[in-house]
Scaffold this motif. Sequence first.
Motif, PDB file in Angstrom:
ATOM      1  N   UNK A  43      23.905  -7.064 -27.202  1.00  0.00           N
ATOM      2  CA  UNK A  43      24.364  -8.061 -28.167  1.00  0.00           C
ATOM      3  C   UNK A  43      23.168  -8.492 -29.001  1.00  0.00           C
ATOM      4  N   UNK A  44      23.389  -8.704 -30.289  1.00  0.00           N
ATOM      5  CA  UNK A  44      22.332  -9.227 -31.149  1.00  0.00           C
ATOM      6  C   UNK A  44      22.474 -10.742 -31.245  1.00  0.00           C
ATOM      7  N   UNK A  45      21.362 -11.433 -31.014  1.00  0.00           N
ATOM      8  CA  UNK A  45      21.368 -12.890 -31.039  1.00  0.00           C
ATOM      9  C   UNK A  45      20.402 -13.417 -32.087  1.00  0.00           C
ATOM     10  N   UNK A  46      20.750 -14.528 -32.690  1.00  0.00           N
ATOM     11  CA  UNK A  46      19.855 -15.260 -33.586  1.00  0.00           C
ATOM     12  C   UNK A  46      19.582 -16.623 -32.961  1.00  0.00           C
ATOM     13  N   UNK A  47      18.328 -16.992 -32.888  1.00  0.00           N
ATOM     14  CA  UNK A  47      17.981 -18.315 -32.380  1.00  0.00           C
ATOM     15  C   UNK A  47      17.055 -18.993 -33.385  1.00  0.00           C
ATOM     16  N   UNK A  48      17.275 -20.287 -33.582  1.00  0.00           N
ATOM     17  CA  UNK A  48      16.483 -21.067 -34.519  1.00  0.00           C
ATOM     18  C   UNK A  48      15.505 -21.945 -33.745  1.00  0.00           C
ATOM     19  N   UNK A  49      14.462 -22.471 -34.407  1.00  0.00           N
ATOM     20  CA  UNK A  49      13.457 -23.273 -33.699  1.00  0.00           C
ATOM     21  C   UNK A  49      14.088 -24.361 -32.835  1.00  0.00           C
ATOM     22  N   UNK A  50      13.716 -24.361 -31.565  1.00  0.00           N
ATOM     23  CA  UNK A  50      14.247 -25.345 -30.626  1.00  0.00           C
ATOM     24  C   UNK A  50      15.472 -24.882 -29.863  1.00  0.00           C
ATOM     25  N   UNK A  51      16.087 -23.783 -30.291  1.00  0.00           N
ATOM     26  CA  UNK A  51      17.268 -23.263 -29.596  1.00  0.00           C
ATOM     27  C   UNK A  51      16.875 -22.647 -28.254  1.00  0.00           C
ATOM     28  N   UNK A  52      17.721 -22.836 -27.263  1.00  0.00           N
ATOM     29  CA  UNK A  52      17.497 -22.271 -25.948  1.00  0.00           C
ATOM     30  C   UNK A  52      17.932 -20.807 -25.928  1.00  0.00           C
ATOM     31  N   UNK A  53      17.087 -19.950 -25.349  1.00  0.00           N
ATOM     32  CA  UNK A  53      17.478 -18.568 -25.085  1.00  0.00           C
ATOM     33  C   UNK A  53      18.072 -18.492 -23.684  1.00  0.00           C
ATOM     34  N   UNK A  54      17.371 -19.053 -22.705  1.00  0.00           N
ATOM     35  CA  UNK A  54      17.931 -19.241 -21.375  1.00  0.00           C
ATOM     36  C   UNK A  54      17.216 -20.400 -20.705  1.00  0.00           C
ATOM     37  N   UNK A  55      17.872 -21.004 -19.739  1.00  0.00           N
ATOM     38  CA  UNK A  55      17.313 -22.170 -19.073  1.00  0.00           C
ATOM     39  C   UNK A  55      16.849 -21.873 -17.657  1.00  0.00           C
ATOM     40  N   UNK A  56      15.927 -22.686 -17.180  1.00  0.00           N
ATOM     41  CA  UNK A  56      15.430 -22.557 -15.808  1.00  0.00           C
ATOM     42  C   UNK A  56      16.587 -22.728 -14.820  1.00  0.00           C
ATOM     43  N   UNK A  57      16.743 -21.755 -13.916  1.00  0.00           N
ATOM     44  CA  UNK A  57      17.786 -21.837 -12.902  1.00  0.00           C
ATOM     45  C   UNK A  57      19.126 -21.285 -13.322  1.00  0.00           C
ATOM     46  N   UNK A  58      19.322 -21.031 -14.621  1.00  0.00           N
ATOM     47  CA  UNK A  58      20.579 -20.413 -15.064  1.00  0.00           C
ATOM     48  C   UNK A  58      20.716 -19.027 -14.445  1.00  0.00           C
ATOM     49  N   UNK A  59      21.956 -18.582 -14.233  1.00  0.00           N
ATOM     50  CA  UNK A  59      22.172 -17.235 -13.701  1.00  0.00           C
ATOM     51  C   UNK A  59      21.478 -16.215 -14.589  1.00  0.00           C
ATOM     52  N   UNK A  60      20.666 -15.358 -13.970  1.00  0.00           N
ATOM     53  CA  UNK A  60      19.904 -14.360 -14.731  1.00  0.00           C
ATOM     54  C   UNK A  60      20.809 -13.186 -15.073  1.00  0.00           C
ATOM     55  N   UNK A  61      21.652 -13.389 -16.065  1.00  0.00           N
ATOM     56  CA  UNK A  61      22.667 -12.401 -16.425  1.00  0.00           C
ATOM     57  C   UNK A  61      22.218 -11.427 -17.501  1.00  0.00           C
ATOM     58  N   UNK A  62      21.095 -11.706 -18.175  1.00  0.00           N
ATOM     59  CA  UNK A  62      20.695 -10.863 -19.306  1.00  0.00           C
ATOM     60  C   UNK A  62      19.202 -10.556 -19.294  1.00  0.00           C
ATOM     61  N   UNK A  63      18.907  -9.381 -19.770  1.00  0.00           N
ATOM     62  CA  UNK A  63      17.542  -8.997 -20.146  1.00  0.00           C
ATOM     63  C   UNK A  63      17.443  -9.186 -21.649  1.00  0.00           C
ATOM     64  N   UNK A  64      16.358  -9.788 -22.122  1.00  0.00           N
ATOM     65  CA  UNK A  64      16.198 -10.044 -23.551  1.00  0.00           C
ATOM     66  C   UNK A  64      15.032  -9.242 -24.114  1.00  0.00           C
ATOM     67  N   UNK A  65      15.228  -8.696 -25.291  1.00  0.00           N
ATOM     68  CA  UNK A  65      14.167  -8.023 -26.035  1.00  0.00           C
ATOM     69  C   UNK A  65      13.963  -8.800 -27.326  1.00  0.00           C
ATOM     70  N   UNK A  66      12.764  -9.320 -27.511  1.00  0.00           N
ATOM     71  CA  UNK A  66      12.455 -10.099 -28.716  1.00  0.00           C
ATOM     72  C   UNK A  66      12.108  -9.151 -29.851  1.00  0.00           C
ATOM     73  N   UNK A  67      12.917  -9.167 -30.890  1.00  0.00           N
ATOM     74  CA  UNK A  67      12.716  -8.258 -32.019  1.00  0.00           C
ATOM     75  C   UNK A  67      11.850  -8.891 -33.108  1.00  0.00           C
TER      76      UNK A  67
END
Length: 248
Positions: free
Chosen positions: A50-74
């Motif tokens: 999935x392609x995601x867009x995040x803006x300054x201050x947006x959460x990508x993932x939180x501490x303790x959240x289920x580790x459901x995704x691997x992220x690649x920063x483009x």
Amino acid sequence: MFKEQAPPSFPTATAVTDDRQRTSLRLLRRTPLVGSFSDADLLALEIHTQMLQRWPGDLVHGHGDDADYLFILATGAVKISRPSRRGQDVVFDIFGPPAVFGAVSGSRGTGYPDTATALTHSQLLAIPAAAFRAMLETRADLALGVLDELAHRHERAQQHIRRLSSEEAGVRIAARLLELADTFGEPREGCIDLPIPLTRADLAALTGVTPETASRVMSRLRADHIVDSGRCWTTILDRRRLAAAAGH
């Protein structure tokens, strides 16, 4: 007589999907973790992304959240933080492209050990951990790539620990600024701009000093015309002298 005009055209769903797929494949090709993949392999992986867009201050993932995704920063920058014993988030790293983070090991039933937050407008690829784990079970080259990534992180962490235990605050801060300049720096008229909002608290956390010490060191670097800085912005005026201050 008016000339008949053709009706306006709009991108079809298929065109948008094809464009997204091309973009995803281009970003995957730039990722060392899957550098050994053929075009067919990348296409098989891209199906799950999935392609995601995040803006300054947006959460990508939180501490303790289920580790459901691997992220690649483009594109962009993401800060990694962990809660302290006082419950405050302490920044311990800042990632730039093509960083890989999140569920890197593909472990089952685990939570993210840290919080990832966009520092700037960032574009990411998200790969479900289950799909990535399935590929790990059949691709020795991918498993070796993950081991290399984890070994690189371990060595980087060890270097950071050695720096914290043996180097004075000024050397640590200069070294970290140098790393950030090499990762994110944008050359401008003999200077290097850091296009990331770096607060004194963040710089202090990254180097294991107090915010007051970070402010004093930055004041000294400004007085020596090695850097210039203001509220959440930093410019390297003299990279050679900054490297010398970092002991390089």
